[in-house]
Design an enzyme around this catalytic site. Structure first.
Site, short mmCIF file in Angstrom:
data_model
loop_
_atom_site.label_atom_id
_atom_site.label_comp_id
_atom_site.label_asym_id
_atom_site.label_seq_id
_atom_site.Cartn_x
_atom_site.Cartn_y
_atom_site.Cartn_z
CB SER A 95 -0.91 0.00 1.23
OG SER A 95 -1.82 -1.07 1.18
CE LYS A 170 -5.28 -1.13 1.97
NZ LYS A 170 -4.02 -1.87 2.00
CE LYS A 238 2.05 2.36 4.61
NZ LYS A 238 1.46 1.52 3.54
#
Length: 294
Positions: A95, A170, A238
């Site tokens: 990701s 995502k 993150k």
């Protein structure tokens, strides 16, 4: 049988790689720490290092923590693009930032390599059960070639657009999950304060419009304060940085998402980055606890 170099064998990468071994593929396991490599070797994989592994592979799969990690492995002198054969397919299941995915696709094309972004959702449980949701960005033909491998690791594989589109979807996924977790944490603290039967409450909430995969997978651990990481706060922090930055670049307002990103950041600053993201419950409890001298 496809020869696959699988780079990144963390709590999700290792079971994902295991499904490919079970599918009969020739898998070369690459990881910094060797425990996961040894376990996969016991299941039929081969151990390798990046340059030699990708030189032999038809497909390279990366499952790494962040954008700089993927870039370092992909474009470094000892990395994927300097050593892979022309025509090799690079499937990045990490990701990372959408702009980095687009740049990697361009860099790969210059080396006659094919690159698709295929980030996954479902956490450790989804990786173990091969029920991941996989959102894929890239050229049609490359995605279709990758599909059998992706379907060995996930139950929902959807091509969502060109390079970088998978990472964009995502990012939206992580925005929704964070919001669900925060509201579930608030609901649990609220219910506890009123002395409600929590297990009964969670059962009935799960059967109504408030039901969600987040509630199904995370509520039980939150009730018992069990925060063993299926997906760490560090990683969700993150990911929320990715979505807030991408939203700002697009001129899109995400007021609730930005607030939840701050809450996740606060929990991480308190030293809880290694816990599961359902540990947002701890922050809600802290905010709801009156001072001792009150």
């Amino acid at each position: 049988m496809t020869t696959i170099a699988f780079i990144g064998l963390g709590i999700m990468g290792e079971p994902m790689a295991g499904h490919l071994i079970d599918g009969g593929h020739d898998l070369i396991a690459v990881n910094r720490s060797q425990g996961a490599v040894e376990r996969l070797v016991d299941r039929g994989a081969r151990a390798g290092h990046v340059a030699a592994a990708v030189a032999e592979a038809e497909v390279v799969i990366t499952m790494l923590p962040d954008s700089p990690d993927v870039e370092a492995v992909a474009v470094g002198g000892d990395g994927i693009y300097a050593n892979a054969k022309p025509g090799t397919l690079h499937i990045d299941c990490s990701s990372i930032r959408p702009d980095v995915s687009r740049r990697l696709a361009e860099d790969g094309a210059q080396r006659e390599l094919r690159v698709i972004d295929a980030p996954v959702s479902g956490g450790q449980a989804g990786a173990v059960e091969a029920t991941l949701s996989i959102m894929v960005g890239g050229a049609d033909a490359d995605v279709e070639e990758a599909r059998p491998l992706l379907e060995a690791m996930g139950s929902t594989v959807v091509h969502v657009g060109p390079a970088g589109a998978g990472q964009t979807v995502k990012a939206a996924n992580q925005l929704i999950v964070a919001g669900h977790l925060e509201l579930l944490a608030e609901a649990i603290v609220f219910l506890e304060a009123h002395g409600v039967d929590l297990e009964a409450a969670v059962k009935v909430l799960g059967g109504g419009l408030a039901g969600s995969a987040v509630l199904d997978r995370k509520a039980a651990g939150m009730l018992t304060r069990t925060f063993d990481p299926g997906f760490r706060i560090d990683l969700h922090h993150k990911d929320l940085g990715i979505v807030t930055s991408a939203a700002r670049d697009a001129g899109v307002a995400i007021p609730l998402g930005a607030h939840v990103a701050q809450l996740v950041g606060a929990l991480r600053a308190q030293g809880h980055g290694g816990l599961d993201h359902s540990a947002l419950l701890l922050l809600v409890e802290h905010l709801s606890t009156p001072p001792k001298d009150a």
